[in-house]
Design a protein around this motif. Structure first.
Motif, PDB file in Angstrom:
ATOM      1  N   CYS A  30       0.833  -1.216   0.000  1.00 49.95           N
ATOM      2  CA  CYS A  30       0.000   0.000   0.000  1.00 49.95           C
ATOM      3  C   CYS A  30       0.865   1.262   0.000  1.00 49.95           C
ATOM      4  O   CYS A  30       0.386   2.342  -0.361  1.00 49.95           O
ATOM      5  CB  CYS A  30      -0.920   0.030   1.224  1.00 49.95           C
ATOM      6  SG  CYS A  30      -2.334  -1.055   1.085  1.00 49.95           S
ATOM      7  N   LEU A 110      -4.184   5.859   5.616  1.00 46.52           N
ATOM      8  CA  LEU A 110      -4.404   4.893   4.535  1.00 46.52           C
ATOM      9  C   LEU A 110      -5.659   5.313   3.779  1.00 46.52           C
ATOM     10  O   LEU A 110      -6.722   5.520   4.379  1.00 46.52           O
ATOM     11  CB  LEU A 110      -4.582   3.488   5.115  1.00 46.52           C
ATOM     12  CG  LEU A 110      -4.701   2.370   4.074  1.00 46.52           C
ATOM     13  CD1 LEU A 110      -3.311   1.996   3.540  1.00 46.52           C
ATOM     14  CD2 LEU A 110      -5.366   1.121   4.670  1.00 46.52           C
ATOM     15  N   ASP A 168      -5.019   3.893  -1.666  1.00 46.40           N
ATOM     16  CA  ASP A 168      -3.962   2.896  -1.468  1.00 46.40           C
ATOM     17  C   ASP A 168      -4.580   1.501  -1.548  1.00 46.40           C
ATOM     18  O   ASP A 168      -3.971   0.577  -2.070  1.00 46.40           O
ATOM     19  CB  ASP A 168      -3.325   3.065  -0.075  1.00 46.40           C
ATOM     20  CG  ASP A 168      -2.761   4.450   0.107  1.00 46.40           C
ATOM     21  OD1 ASP A 168      -2.058   4.918  -0.794  1.00 46.40           O
ATOM     22  OD2 ASP A 168      -3.054   5.087   1.151  1.00 46.40           O
ATOM     23  N   LEU A 169      -5.793   1.378  -0.988  1.00 44.49           N
ATOM     24  CA  LEU A 169      -6.444   0.069  -0.883  1.00 44.49           C
ATOM     25  C   LEU A 169      -7.849   0.130  -1.481  1.00 44.49           C
ATOM     26  O   LEU A 169      -8.638   1.011  -1.128  1.00 44.49           O
ATOM     27  CB  LEU A 169      -6.556  -0.323   0.604  1.00 44.49           C
ATOM     28  CG  LEU A 169      -7.350  -1.593   0.902  1.00 44.49           C
ATOM     29  CD1 LEU A 169      -6.620  -2.828   0.363  1.00 44.49           C
ATOM     30  CD2 LEU A 169      -7.585  -1.745   2.400  1.00 44.49           C
ATOM     31  N   LYS A 193      -3.337   1.047  -5.319  1.00 45.43           N
ATOM     32  CA  LYS A 193      -2.077   0.291  -5.222  1.00 45.43           C
ATOM     33  C   LYS A 193      -2.354  -1.197  -4.982  1.00 45.43           C
ATOM     34  O   LYS A 193      -1.664  -2.058  -5.506  1.00 45.43           O
ATOM     35  CB  LYS A 193      -1.220   0.863  -4.100  1.00 45.43           C
ATOM     36  CG  LYS A 193      -0.814   2.318  -4.349  1.00 45.43           C
ATOM     37  CD  LYS A 193       0.347   2.705  -3.456  1.00 45.43           C
ATOM     38  CE  LYS A 193       0.706   4.156  -3.638  1.00 45.43           C
ATOM     39  NZ  LYS A 193      -0.143   5.052  -2.818  1.00 45.43           N
TER      40      LYS A 193
END
Ligand code: UDP
Length: 258
Positions: A30, A110, A168-169, A193
């Motif tokens: 990530c 995140l 990122d996720l 990612k």
């Protein structure tokens, strides 16, 4: 071919990782901007193992997955019986909360995007994430309409929304094998990612569906709870799996002994 870090089970190359190791690997991905496409994780259970035998596109989707973890307890039991033991079950619906918890301790927030579940459910899951975890930014939610996977404009719209959010996720809850086929087809165009194909996890996060009690999960009985909560949808599938899966185990066992 199996490697030191994977085993081959019913044709699937499964990573020999426990929940903690899988979580750490995902969090490091990530934070990695060097990968050209979105790395994705698939989480096979008994039903995947059965579909995998006859579904060529699902097999292709597994080939380009960056991580494959055993979601179903029977897969872990079979791995032990077949003398290639997996350390433990790593369910998608455990992996996502575990990743959110580990990411909470990082300095950088995140960025998470939730794709799937019925209208409104992903927004409620986003609210629950904000209530339960610090330092997690839900940067987008989308509940695509039925049949979206065959509609080019709809797919472009989803990919554009993800590009704008730069997560990122990406948590994908579209059910199997739709989520695996979708990510395999589009991962090269996705700005996320990492993606996790996580079935009903968005429903669980939103408290739309209840997971089984922890003791049932520990004993590998989560499927009974799911069957009891959605008998009409799952009974036929589970009956087929209960017929086919023992045959797969028997076939591998004979290969081992022969
Ligand atoms: N789902 C969705 N779009 C679809 C099909 C399913 O968003 O076109 C969602 C559904 O609302 C639910 C999840 O996918 O949140 C199903 O997850 P589950 O693990 O129960 O599916 P399975 O893999 O067992 O079929």
């Amino acid at each position: 071919m199996p490697t030191d870090s994977t085993i081959e089970l019913f044709g699937m190359q499964i990573d020999r990782v426990d929940l903690a190791a899988a979580t750490e690997r995902l969090l490091s991905w990530c934070g990695d901007s060097t990968s050209e496409s979105c790395r994705y994780v698939v989480t096979p259970n008994v039903d995947h193992a059965v579909m995998f035998q006859t579904h060529a596109d699902l097999r292709k989707a597994y080939e380009t997955a960056a991580m494959i973890v055993a979601d179903g307890a029977p897969l872990v039991w079979a791995s032990r019986l077949l003398r290639c033991p997996l350390p433990e079950r790593v369910a998608g619906s455990d992996l996502v909360p575990s990743l959110l918890t580990l990411a909470s301790s990082r300095r950088e927030p995140l960025r998470v995007f939730l794709l799937g579940a019925a209208p409104g459910v992903a927004q409620r899951a986003a609210q629950q994430i904000h209530n339960h975890w610090k330092n997690i930014a839900v940067v987008g939610t989308l509940s695509p309409p039925l049949g979206f996977e065959c509609d080019r404009a709809e797919n472009d719209r989803i990919i554009a929304a993800i590009a704008e959010a730069q997560p990122d996720l990406l948590v994908i809850g579209l059910g199997a094998p739709k989520q695996e086929l979708w990510i395999a087809q589009h991962h090269r165009r996705l700005a996320a990612k990492v993606a996790i194909c996580a079935g009903a996890t968005i429903d669980f996060l939103a408290a739309e569906k209840q997971r089984s009690p922890v003791w049932m999960r520990r004993m590998g009985l989560e499927w009974i709870h799911r069957l009891a909560s959605e008998p009409r949808r799952l009974a036929k599938r589970y009956a087929r799996d209960a017929w086919v899966f023992p045959q797969l185990v028997w076939r591998e066992w004979r290969g081992l002994c022969g």
